[in-house]
Design a protein around this motif. Structure first.
Motif, PDB file in Angstrom:
ATOM      1  N   GLU A  79       0.835  -1.192   0.000  1.00  0.00           N
ATOM      2  CA  GLU A  79       0.000   0.000   0.000  1.00  0.00           C
ATOM      3  C   GLU A  79       0.873   1.245   0.000  1.00  0.00           C
ATOM      4  O   GLU A  79       1.948   1.257   0.592  1.00  0.00           O
ATOM      5  CB  GLU A  79      -0.909   0.038   1.233  1.00  0.00           C
ATOM      6  N   GLU A 118      -1.057   6.424  -9.270  1.00  0.00           N
ATOM      7  CA  GLU A 118      -1.968   5.571 -10.036  1.00  0.00           C
ATOM      8  C   GLU A 118      -1.368   5.192 -11.391  1.00  0.00           C
ATOM      9  O   GLU A 118      -1.501   4.052 -11.840  1.00  0.00           O
ATOM     10  CB  GLU A 118      -3.315   6.264 -10.215  1.00  0.00           C
ATOM     11  N   GLN A 163      -3.508   0.623  -7.430  1.00  0.00           N
ATOM     12  CA  GLN A 163      -4.969   0.705  -7.514  1.00  0.00           C
ATOM     13  C   GLN A 163      -5.476   1.716  -6.488  1.00  0.00           C
ATOM     14  O   GLN A 163      -5.140   1.628  -5.307  1.00  0.00           O
ATOM     15  CB  GLN A 163      -5.603  -0.669  -7.237  1.00  0.00           C
ATOM     16  N   PRO A 164      -6.284   2.678  -6.927  1.00  0.00           N
ATOM     17  CA  PRO A 164      -6.797   3.667  -5.975  1.00  0.00           C
ATOM     18  C   PRO A 164      -7.784   3.019  -5.011  1.00  0.00           C
ATOM     19  O   PRO A 164      -8.370   1.978  -5.314  1.00  0.00           O
ATOM     20  CB  PRO A 164      -7.499   4.692  -6.873  1.00  0.00           C
ATOM     21  N   PRO A 165      -7.973   3.635  -3.852  1.00  0.00           N
ATOM     22  CA  PRO A 165      -8.945   3.086  -2.905  1.00  0.00           C
ATOM     23  C   PRO A 165     -10.359   3.204  -3.477  1.00  0.00           C
ATOM     24  O   PRO A 165     -10.662   4.142  -4.214  1.00  0.00           O
ATOM     25  CB  PRO A 165      -8.778   3.972  -1.663  1.00  0.00           C
ATOM     26  N   ARG A 166     -11.185   2.217  -3.144  1.00  0.00           N
ATOM     27  CA  ARG A 166     -12.597   2.294  -3.534  1.00  0.00           C
ATOM     28  C   ARG A 166     -13.303   3.206  -2.540  1.00  0.00           C
ATOM     29  O   ARG A 166     -13.124   3.068  -1.333  1.00  0.00           O
ATOM     30  CB  ARG A 166     -13.235   0.916  -3.534  1.00  0.00           C
ATOM     31  N   LEU A 167     -14.081   4.133  -3.069  1.00  0.00           N
ATOM     32  CA  LEU A 167     -14.786   5.086  -2.220  1.00  0.00           C
ATOM     33  C   LEU A 167     -16.288   4.868  -2.312  1.00  0.00           C
ATOM     34  O   LEU A 167     -16.808   4.506  -3.369  1.00  0.00           O
ATOM     35  CB  LEU A 167     -14.457   6.524  -2.644  1.00  0.00           C
ATOM     36  N   ASN A 168     -16.975   5.106  -1.194  1.00  0.00           N
ATOM     37  CA  ASN A 168     -18.435   5.032  -1.221  1.00  0.00           C
ATOM     38  C   ASN A 168     -18.994   6.355  -1.734  1.00  0.00           C
ATOM     39  O   ASN A 168     -18.242   7.281  -2.079  1.00  0.00           O
ATOM     40  CB  ASN A 168     -18.994   4.635   0.153  1.00  0.00           C
ATOM     41  N   TRP A 169     -20.293   6.469  -1.767  1.00  0.00           N
ATOM     42  CA  TRP A 169     -20.941   7.664  -2.319  1.00  0.00           C
ATOM     43  C   TRP A 169     -20.625   8.932  -1.532  1.00  0.00           C
ATOM     44  O   TRP A 169     -20.764  10.035  -2.047  1.00  0.00           O
ATOM     45  CB  TRP A 169     -22.449   7.450  -2.440  1.00  0.00           C
ATOM     46  N   PRO A 224     -13.399   5.807   2.130  1.00  0.00           N
ATOM     47  CA  PRO A 224     -12.877   4.523   1.639  1.00  0.00           C
ATOM     48  C   PRO A 224     -13.734   3.338   2.071  1.00  0.00           C
ATOM     49  O   PRO A 224     -14.138   3.256   3.226  1.00  0.00           O
ATOM     50  CB  PRO A 224     -11.486   4.418   2.267  1.00  0.00           C
ATOM     51  N   VAL A 225     -13.999   2.454   1.140  1.00  0.00           N
ATOM     52  CA  VAL A 225     -14.695   1.206   1.431  1.00  0.00           C
ATOM     53  C   VAL A 225     -13.652   0.257   2.011  1.00  0.00           C
ATOM     54  O   VAL A 225     -12.580   0.089   1.451  1.00  0.00           O
ATOM     55  CB  VAL A 225     -15.325   0.606   0.154  1.00  0.00           C
TER      56      VAL A 225
END
Length: 144
Positions: free
Chosen positions: A59, A70, A75-81, A85-86
């Motif tokens: 990381e 990137e 891989q970028p962090p997955r973000l919620n709405w 970060p998810v």
């Protein structure tokens, strides 16, 4: 070289560090963690979690050079709405099987050298967490 990167390390210095990092990652035992940080800004770091002979997870902390990180393959962090970060980690990530850890070393050096413009390996600190008897940070050129 001046302390903490007042001069830039040459390509051979970074290449040698990348080689040592690959050897280090290859030798890490399951559950061991290596953290490489900028001496002047501890919020800029790359960390590796070993899965022993299965591979490793790495990381990179987010910051001002996210687009460059990137482009290096992180891989970028997955973000919620809400933009949070998810899974709880705001970090960029990459995984590799044991025979591919050289790719993580190259990506880490790219983030440190090219994205963050850290002058050289002497401008880094190394810390090992959950030491299970794998390689010593001294093998990377840091004090043990």
């Amino acid at each position: 070289m001046s302390e903490y990167g007042n001069e830039t390390a040459d390509a051979d210095t970074w290449r040698a560090f990348e080689h040592r990092l690959t050897r280090f990652l290859t030798g890490m035992l399951d559950g061991e963690v290596l953290i490489l940080s900028d001496v002047t800004d501890q919020s800029r770091y790359v960390q590796f979690l070993s899965f022993g002979n299965q591979g490793a997870h790495a990381e990179v902390s987010p910051g001002s050079a996210d687009e460059a990180v990137e482009r290096l393959g992180w891989q970028p962090p997955r973000l919620n709405w809400r933009g949070k970060p998810v899974g709880g980690s705001p970090n960029f990530a990459a995984d590799a099987l044991a025979h591919e850890v050289h790719r993580l070393s190259a990506m880490a050096v790219g983030a440190l050298r090219d994205a963050w413009r850290i002058a050289g390996p002497d401008a880094l600190t190394g810390e090992k967490v959950n030491d299970a008897g794998g390689p010593s940070v001294a093998d990377l050129g840091f004090p043990a």
